[in-house]
Design a protein around this motif. Structure first.
Motif, PDB file in Angstrom:
ATOM      1  N   ILE A  17       0.836  -1.210   0.000  1.00 41.16           N
ATOM      2  CA  ILE A  17       0.000   0.000   0.000  1.00 41.16           C
ATOM      3  C   ILE A  17       0.868   1.256   0.000  1.00 41.16           C
ATOM      4  N   THR A  18       1.952   1.233   0.756  1.00 42.29           N
ATOM      5  CA  THR A  18       2.876   2.379   0.802  1.00 42.29           C
ATOM      6  C   THR A  18       3.473   2.643  -0.574  1.00 42.29           C
ATOM      7  N   GLN A  19       3.858   1.571  -1.280  1.00 45.96           N
ATOM      8  CA  GLN A  19       4.417   1.716  -2.629  1.00 45.96           C
ATOM      9  C   GLN A  19       3.375   2.322  -3.581  1.00 45.96           C
ATOM     10  N   CYS A  20       2.153   1.809  -3.534  1.00 43.83           N
ATOM     11  CA  CYS A  20       1.091   2.330  -4.403  1.00 43.83           C
ATOM     12  C   CYS A  20       0.795   3.801  -4.102  1.00 43.83           C
ATOM     13  N   MET A  21       0.828   4.129  -2.825  1.00 39.18           N
ATOM     14  CA  MET A  21       0.580   5.505  -2.402  1.00 39.18           C
ATOM     15  C   MET A  21       1.651   6.441  -2.944  1.00 39.18           C
ATOM     16  N   GLY A  22       2.910   6.011  -2.806  1.00 41.42           N
ATOM     17  CA  GLY A  22       4.022   6.853  -3.256  1.00 41.42           C
ATOM     18  C   GLY A  22       4.036   7.071  -4.754  1.00 41.42           C
ATOM     19  N   LEU A  23       3.585   6.066  -5.515  1.00 38.12           N
ATOM     20  CA  LEU A  23       3.616   6.156  -6.982  1.00 38.12           C
ATOM     21  C   LEU A  23       2.292   6.629  -7.578  1.00 38.12           C
ATOM     22  N   GLY A  24       1.285   6.803  -6.731  1.00 40.23           N
ATOM     23  CA  GLY A  24      -0.031   7.176  -7.246  1.00 40.23           C
ATOM     24  C   GLY A  24      -0.625   6.077  -8.103  1.00 40.23           C
TER      25      GLY A  24
END
Length: 582
Positions: A17-24
């Protein structure tokens, strides 16, 4: 995730989720969420809140709200994240409604919740809602928290309650760049430019750190003051401190230099920008238009190949054509708006066409254009036509338009003054007296004309017939000295600018007391021979003061920059950049 299947644990989901958040990465985030559901994984409050925040950051508020609505337990972070998503997307009603729902179930807001929901207090009921939230923050002892305080003062400033905003600013136990910038911006947005400048100087001397938003807000104030020297100093400070030249700051510099009379430097900044937004183009187009450079406006507009113009762009182009007498070019551009339909013309664009026709003397055509508009004419449109009637001495249509304005805005002093001017120019003094009597009956007061000049970091303001300046005797003597010189060179006072039925000698005395002339004389007394005298007027410059400035520039060899309510007049060697068309 696909390989592990049901074995994916808390840390795995949190990391994804953190990765998806950071990359939009919305689509990938949805797949992570779907995997939780399919594997019957029951996330805790923290992980569900992370999911919600991921959807908010990816711009999917609908998915974020669905997560919030199905959460068995919600933390204050969950509620605040959703309210923040609504506020940042301009969905202010939804943000406030969710805040109320939160209060109803007994969830107590924290400082971040208050700071977030206050940004939704805009619009017709923004101040009313903001006051209630302020009251709740007081009861919760969060009103002096730096985040809450900054949001409160920003809310009050944007609602026009600048004194309340300043009171909150003074009460903050600590101040940061956000609160400092908010209060400076508040003063600047309300046109309280001198107050904004004074406050910046105080905070800067006290050691306040400044970011690009602070400098952009300050440049807005300097644009209003036409304080070129200060503007140059701020530009130099930005360069020395290596403040990042974000687009918003460069746009502010373009606007500042053009409104301070240096449109050439505005173009230098514009040409040097690695990235330009529509706002950048609009700022440059408005700058050219204010300086009467209509051909440059049209040329720049036609070069907007990769940038899509918006409604403000067309406003800037039509206004630029109006100020330069480019009637056919302006009408062609308006017709292209109607044909292309990429930007639908609104009432302001139609108003620009009325102004375009009226300034050019096509009064009948402007009048018929108003009658054929798909909109109900506004007071501003009728007022534009009334000004054109004064300029081109059309008494008949002027009287009709005044009656329309009397129905719409009976308290607007400008309409009475312009009709009075029309009658005075026609020598109809009895009608002038009737208009003045009508003003008295309706208790309408006219805004007094004033001019100001910035010298040695001090703004000197003059009113017509000013007797308050400490150097009034020397200034009046200088005006008389200039008057004698330019009269020998052929200057003839335009007595039609005096709206009183008095003898010619008395009319000359009244003309010599106009605020523009006092400011010019003061500038001549206190500036070097090679320096440009920069003066700002709150109203439209009168014909006689315009002629006076042209003769002074010719006889004394001085360059004068006069900015009035509508545009710039750069007077050099007896000629004005407006071509006597304003």
């Amino acid at each position: 995730m696909a390989v592990l299947g049901p074995e994916v644990c808390f840390h795995g989901y949190d990391s994804l989720i953190t990765q998806c958040m950071g990359l939009g990465a919305l689509r990938e985030g949805q797949r992570v969420h779907a995997h939780m559901i399919k594997t019957h994984y029951h996330p805790n409050v923290y992980l569900e809140t992370r999911l919600l925040i991921m959807y908010v950051k990816c711009g999917s508020l609908r998915d974020a709200r669905m997560v919030l609505d199905v959460m068995p337990r919600r933390s204050i972070v969950s509620w605040t994240a959703m309210i923040s998503g609504y506020s940042q997307s301009g969905l202010h009603f939804e943000g406030l409604d969710l805040f109320l729902q939160m209060l109803k179930i007994g969830m107590k807001p924290n400082e971040y919740t208050f700071a977030t929901v206050l940004t939704s207090c805009t619009g017709p009921f923004g101040l009313e809602n903001g006051i209630q939230i302020h009251s709740l923050a007081l009861k919760s002892n969060f009103d002096t928290h730096i985040f809450v305080g900054s949001s409160l003062l920003d809310m009050y400033a944007k609602s026009g309650k600048i004194h309340e905003a300043h009171r909150i600013f003074d009460m903050l136990p600590e101040r940061d760049v956000v609160s400092g910038t908010a209060i400076i911006s508040g003063y600047a947005q309300l046109g309280l430019d001198e107050e904004a400048l004074d406050l910046f100087r105080k905070l800067f001397n006290d050691g306040m750190e400044c970011n690009y938003v602070t400098f952009a807000s300050l440049l807005t104030a300097l644009s209003g003051l036409a304080a070129l020297n200060y503007g140059r100093q701020v530009h130099g400070l930005v360069v020395r401190r290596e403040v990042p030249f974000y687009v918003v700051l460069q746009n502010s510099l373009i606007d500042m230099y053009s409104k301070c009379g240096n449109v050439a430097y505005s173009r230098r900044i514009f040409d040097s920008m690695p990235e330009r937004t529509t706002i950048s183009w609009n700022a440059m187009l408005v700058g050219y238009g204010k300086h009467g450079l209509g051909h440059e406006v049209v040329k720049l507009f036609k070069s907007m190949n990769m940038v899509k113009p918006d409604g403000v762009t067309y406003m800037a182009v039509l206004t630029g054509c109006s100020h330069s007498g480019l009637v056919d070019e302006g009408l062609d551009i308006f017709e292209s708006m109607l044909d292309e339909k990429s930007v639908k013309p609104d009432i302001e664009h139609y108003g620009c066409v009325v102004d375009l026709l009226g300034r050019a003397g096509r009064i009948e055509k402007a009048f018929n254009f108003i009658l054929d508009m798909p909109f109900e004419p506004t007071p501003a449109i009728w007022g534009s036509l009334l000004s054109a009637c004064r300029l081109h001495a059309n008494v008949h249509i002027g009287e009709f338009v005044f009656q329309r304005l009397l129905d719409l805005e009976p308290e607007n002093a400008g309409s009475y003054v312009i009709l009075s001017n029309i009658y005075a120019n026609a020598g109809r003094w009895e009608d002038v007296l009737k208009v003045r009597q009508l003003m008295k009956e309706k208790t309408v007061t006219k805004e007094p004309g004033r001019s100001w000049i910035d010298l040695d970091k001090t703004v000197h303001t003059f009113h017509s017939g000013d007797r308050t300046h400490p150097q009034k005797e020397e200034i009046n003597a200088k005006v008389m000295e200039l008057f004698v010189k330019i009269k020998e060179a052929g200057y003839v006072p335009d007595l039609s600018c005096v709206l009183h039925d008095v003898d010619d000698e008395q009319k000359e005395r009244i003309l010599l007391g106009h605020s523009e002339k006092l400011a010019i004389a003061f500038g001549m007394m206190h500036t070097s021979y090679n320096g440009t005298i920069r003066i700002v007027k709150n109203l439209r410059i009168c014909v006689d003061c315009h002629n006076f400035a042209k003769f002074v520039s010719k006889v004394c060899g001085r360059e004068l920059s006069l900015r009035d309510k509508n545009r710039f007049h750069l007077v050099v060697g007896g000629s004005c950049s407006c071509g006597d068309y304003w």
